[in-house]
Design a protein around this motif. Structure first.
Motif, short mmCIF file in Angstrom:
data_model
loop_
_atom_site.label_atom_id
_atom_site.label_comp_id
_atom_site.label_asym_id
_atom_site.label_seq_id
_atom_site.Cartn_x
_atom_site.Cartn_y
_atom_site.Cartn_z
N PHE A 1 0.86 -1.20 0.00
CA PHE A 1 0.00 0.00 0.00
C PHE A 1 0.88 1.23 0.00
O PHE A 1 1.89 1.28 0.72
CB PHE A 1 -0.91 0.01 1.23
N PHE A 2 0.53 2.22 -0.82
CA PHE A 2 1.25 3.49 -0.81
C PHE A 2 0.28 4.63 -0.56
O PHE A 2 -0.73 4.77 -1.25
CB PHE A 2 1.98 3.73 -2.14
N LEU A 3 0.61 5.45 0.44
CA LEU A 3 -0.22 6.61 0.79
C LEU A 3 0.36 7.83 0.11
O LEU A 3 1.47 8.28 0.44
CB LEU A 3 -0.25 6.79 2.31
N HIS A 4 -0.37 8.40 -0.84
CA HIS A 4 0.14 9.54 -1.60
C HIS A 4 -0.03 10.85 -0.84
O HIS A 4 0.66 11.84 -1.16
CB HIS A 4 -0.58 9.64 -2.94
N PHE B 1 5.15 5.43 2.59
CA PHE B 1 4.75 6.81 2.80
C PHE B 1 5.65 7.72 1.97
O PHE B 1 6.71 7.32 1.51
CB PHE B 1 4.86 7.18 4.28
N GLN B 2 5.23 8.97 1.84
CA GLN B 2 6.00 9.92 1.04
C GLN B 2 7.25 10.43 1.76
O GLN B 2 8.24 10.78 1.11
CB GLN B 2 5.12 11.14 0.69
N SER B 3 7.24 10.48 3.09
CA SER B 3 8.33 11.12 3.80
C SER B 3 8.62 10.41 5.11
O SER B 3 7.80 9.64 5.62
CB SER B 3 7.99 12.59 4.08
N GLU B 4 9.78 10.69 5.65
CA GLU B 4 10.14 10.14 6.95
C GLU B 4 9.23 10.72 8.05
O GLU B 4 8.95 10.03 9.03
CB GLU B 4 11.60 10.46 7.28
N ALA B 5 8.78 11.94 7.87
CA ALA B 5 7.84 12.52 8.85
C ALA B 5 6.55 11.71 8.89
O ALA B 5 5.99 11.47 9.97
CB ALA B 5 7.54 13.97 8.49
#
Length: 451
Positions: free
Chosen positions: A132-135, A165-169
């Motif tokens: 799963f990828f969250l954009h 996820f898009q970022s480490e945050a």
């Protein structure tokens, strides 16, 4: 666009909503799967009933998940009908997709519309590897916990083998959520155990096809746009903003910052012009209609207060511009303003970099709240809520020396080339294929988690 480019490279099955509305009458064939082959990609789509479109798409996806995941609890509508419709449609998708799957298929599910899809597939006996990828951004734990069904949603993610996820945050926000709300165990830096399942997570920042977009800048339509803008604005420094008309993009704050620039640095009057393209989006939603009215008012006020017979400070365009023409517009601009209040990534920032002439590049002013800010450190990072601070950054961009512009652009270009769309898809899919196989145990969903 990035997902389309990735699938065209690998081939496979693209499954989802057709974008069309079928009949609500029981017994109709509106839920039949329609198959179509385009090159090495097979499209499998189904229509949605008007009721499901209202509750699943307009309701839960766009009136609950979108505002909450962008930290706008004030705009969320936690209608219980929406939650029921969201689960019902994901069950429908799983029921229609499952017969099309082959035993060795790897399944890659995209974005917030389909969070529970893997759990529904698992309930039918699907044992394929599913990623799963969250954009869009992952909200902080307390913001996420405002959704009445938050535990059910996050439990659903543990039916996947890999969540990107898009970022480490975003990874940090998700980790903190499951540690505090689900008492998850951190097995390693990117591996969690909760709900009797192990889950691998990671940051996979999405990219663009740099060479393809750079080529558009030198294509016929790109050159035509570049020459037209350069001729029309030969005596101006152009600032460009290209966004959907969405409250997450920080458009009113951007216009306020531009107004502050004209006030603090009057030398920009008659010399700087902001071209703001805001393509229509979800115009049947009140929050978006309110935003359009606000933008009309703000841009009109600046032009009325500062404009001259031969100069309008803001050119506000409420329609889309063809993708093939955008690189020419970027290339003709001295500064790009990419200043969302919250964004998963924001590919406009990367497209602007790719379109620039290396010998005389423009400057990117980028919100620190965009996922792209983690990668694009050489941009001028700003807090879009800080009107004066953003105005000062714009002035710095307008007056930056060519040596500094070239050095910053060179570093940015190297980074977007290294982490392009091909890196994104291959890295995610490789990680998914290498996830340690676990015997799947179906999560238990208490009845009171989702009505």
């Amino acid at each position: 666009m990035a997902v389309k480019e990735s699938l065209q490279q690998t081939g496979g099955l693209w499954f989802g909503w057709s974008g069309k509305l079928g009949d609500d009458t029981p017994g109709t064939n509106s839920e039949d799967v329609k198959l179509q082959s385009i090159g090495n990609v097979q499209l499998a789509t189904i229509d949605l009933s008007r009721q499901d479109h209202e509750t699943y798409y307009l309701g839960y996806a766009n009136d609950v998940l979108w505002p909450v995941f962008h930290d706008r609890l004030d705009l969320a509508n936690f209608n219980v009908r929406f939650a029921s419709g969201y689960r019902r449609v994901n069950q429908l998708f799983a029921r229609k997709l499952f017969p099309l799957l082959k035993p060795d298929d790897i399944i890659w599910v995209h974005d917030y519309h389909l969070i529970p899809l893997a759990a529904e597939l698992r309930a039918m006996g699907c044992s394929n590897r599913i990623g799963f990828f969250l954009h869009i951004p992952m909200p902080p734990p307390l913001i996420m916990a405002a959704i009445p069904e938050h535990e059910w949603l996050m439990r659903s993610l543990f039916a996947y083998d890999l969540v990107g996820f898009q970022s480490e945050a975003d990874v940090t926000h998700f980790t903190h959520y499951v540690e505090s709300e689900a008492h998850a165990d951190a097995l390693s830096r990117n591996r969690l155990r909760a709900f009797d399942r192990k889950l691998r997570i990671g940051a996979y920042p999405i990219g663009i096809d740099v060479d393809d977009f750079a080529a558009l800048a030198h294509g016929r339509e790109g050159i035509e746009m570049f020459m037209q803008i350069r001729e029309e604005y030969s005596r101006r420094n152009l600032l460009i903003g290209v966004d959907r008309l969405d409250y997450s993009k920080g458009l009113p704050q951007r216009v306020h910052a531009f107004r502050e620039l004209l006030e603090l640095y009057p030398e920009n009057r008659k010399s700087a012009t902001l071209i703001q393209i805001a393509s229509p989006s979800r115009e049947d939603v009140k929050a978006y209609d309110d935003l359009r009215c606000e933008m009309d008012s703000l841009c009109g006020a600046i032009n009325g207060d500062y404009g001259e017979l031969d100069w309008m400070p803001v050119r506000y365009i409420h329609r889309s511009v063809a993708r093939r023409r955008l690189p020419g517009l970027y290339r003709a601009s001295r500064v790009a303003l990419v200043t969302p209040l919250r964004d998963g990534m924001n590919l406009v920032a990367k497209e602007f970099i790719a379109a620039q002439e290396q010998s005389d590049p423009g400057v990117l002013v980028l919100s620190r709240f965009a996922g792209a800010a983690e990668q694009l450190k050489e941009a001028l990072l700003v807090n879009p809520y800080d009107t004066q601070g953003t105005a000062h950054a714009i002035q710095r961009a307008l007056t930056m020396s060519i040596d500094e512009r070239v050095n910053r652009h060179t570093a940015l270009m190297e980074r977007i080339r290294r982490f392009d769309v091909h890196w994104w898809s291959s890295t995610f899919l490789t990680a998914l294929s290498r996830v340690e196989a676990d015997d799947y145990q179906e999560p238990v969903f208490p009845d009171n988690l989702l009505l």
